[in-house]
Design a protein around this motif. Structure first.
Motif, mmCIF file in Angstrom:
data_model
loop_
_atom_site.group_PDB
_atom_site.id
_atom_site.type_symbol
_atom_site.label_atom_id
_atom_site.label_comp_id
_atom_site.label_asym_id
_atom_site.label_seq_id
_atom_site.Cartn_x
_atom_site.Cartn_y
_atom_site.Cartn_z
ATOM 1 N N ASP A 81 0.823 -1.212 0.000
ATOM 2 C CA ASP A 81 0.000 0.000 0.000
ATOM 3 C C ASP A 81 0.858 1.265 0.000
ATOM 4 O OD1 ASP A 81 -2.257 -1.572 -0.014
ATOM 5 O OD2 ASP A 81 -2.707 -1.326 2.112
ATOM 6 N N ARG B 222 1.803 1.873 -3.504
ATOM 7 C CA ARG B 222 0.676 2.428 -4.258
ATOM 8 C C ARG B 222 0.455 3.895 -3.890
ATOM 9 N NH1 ARG B 222 -4.475 -0.945 -3.305
ATOM 10 N NH2 ARG B 222 -5.294 0.566 -4.822
ATOM 11 N N MET C 177 -6.043 8.158 -5.522
ATOM 12 C CA MET C 177 -5.205 7.173 -4.847
ATOM 13 C C MET C 177 -5.575 7.070 -3.374
ATOM 14 S SD MET C 177 -2.455 7.413 -2.581
ATOM 15 C CE MET C 177 -1.815 9.032 -2.960
#
Length: 200
Positions: A42, A45, A91
């Motif tokens: 994560d 990302r 995001m």
């Protein structure tokens, strides 16, 4: 001597992985992404869209060994959106559960009032792979950044990891009082370096 080069869009995967390695244990990332089982993925990302914007703008430096990078922009310069990448807001929406989203957005909004009113160069990231910390890679990047614009008056950054504060102090940054981000125990500390030899 450690060599430094500008980033290019082709560095996206390498630089994103590097930033994720460096920032995974940061208290802000631990609060934002509380699941330790997925935090590494994560974190990558989270930073991927941000890194892509800096690389698209050509606003980054990386050491030739690939173990440290620096991402920066001028204070009046927006971070570009990159085709094929989510926006930063998208995001955040993908990674943060909807019930936490207002809290997270309040915390992130608390950074803006800390920043100087006068124009400044904003250092968003100084990241060194944990296995290579203590080798002056971050200092070399800051030296290379200074060489790109020797006339600037103010360089500014924020830190949410107290472990990094001595490094910034050694490199000429002075800390102002930090604030606890709303809804968290994370303290954001602003650091400013004023270049006294810059022209008025």
């Amino acid at each position: 001597m450690i060599q430094v080069r500008p980033v290019t869009p082709a560095d996206l995967y390498e630089v994103t992985a590097l930033v994720a390695d460096a920032f995974e244990p940061d208290p802000l990332m631990v609060w934002l992404l509380p699941n330790p089982a997925t935090r590494r993925e994560d974190t990558a990302r989270w930073w991927g869209a941000i890194v892509a914007g800096y690389l698209a703008a050509g606003r980054g430096l990386v050491t030739d060994d690939g173990h440290a990078c620096l991402l920066w922009r001028n204070s009046a310069e927006p971070l570009p959106e990159v085709s094929g990448q989510p926006t930063v807001r998208e995001m955040i929406g993908q990674l943060v559960p909807s019930e936490r989203l207002p809290e997270v957005m309040r915390a992130l909004a608390a950074f803006a009032p800390l920043r100087p009113e006068q124009p400044y160069l904003y250092v968003h990231v100084v990241a060194t792979r944990p296995s290579h910390q203590g080798q002056r890679l971050g200092s070399r990047l800051l030296e290379a950044l200074d060489a790109t614009d020797p006339g600037r008056q103010v360089t500014y950054l924020e830190s949410t990891n107290p472990r990094n504060h001595p490094f910034y102090a050694r490199n000429g940054f002075k800390a102002d009082p930090g604030i606890t981000l709303p809804g968290s125990a994370v303290v954001a500390t602003p650091f400013t370096r004023r270049h006294t030899d810059a022209p008025d």
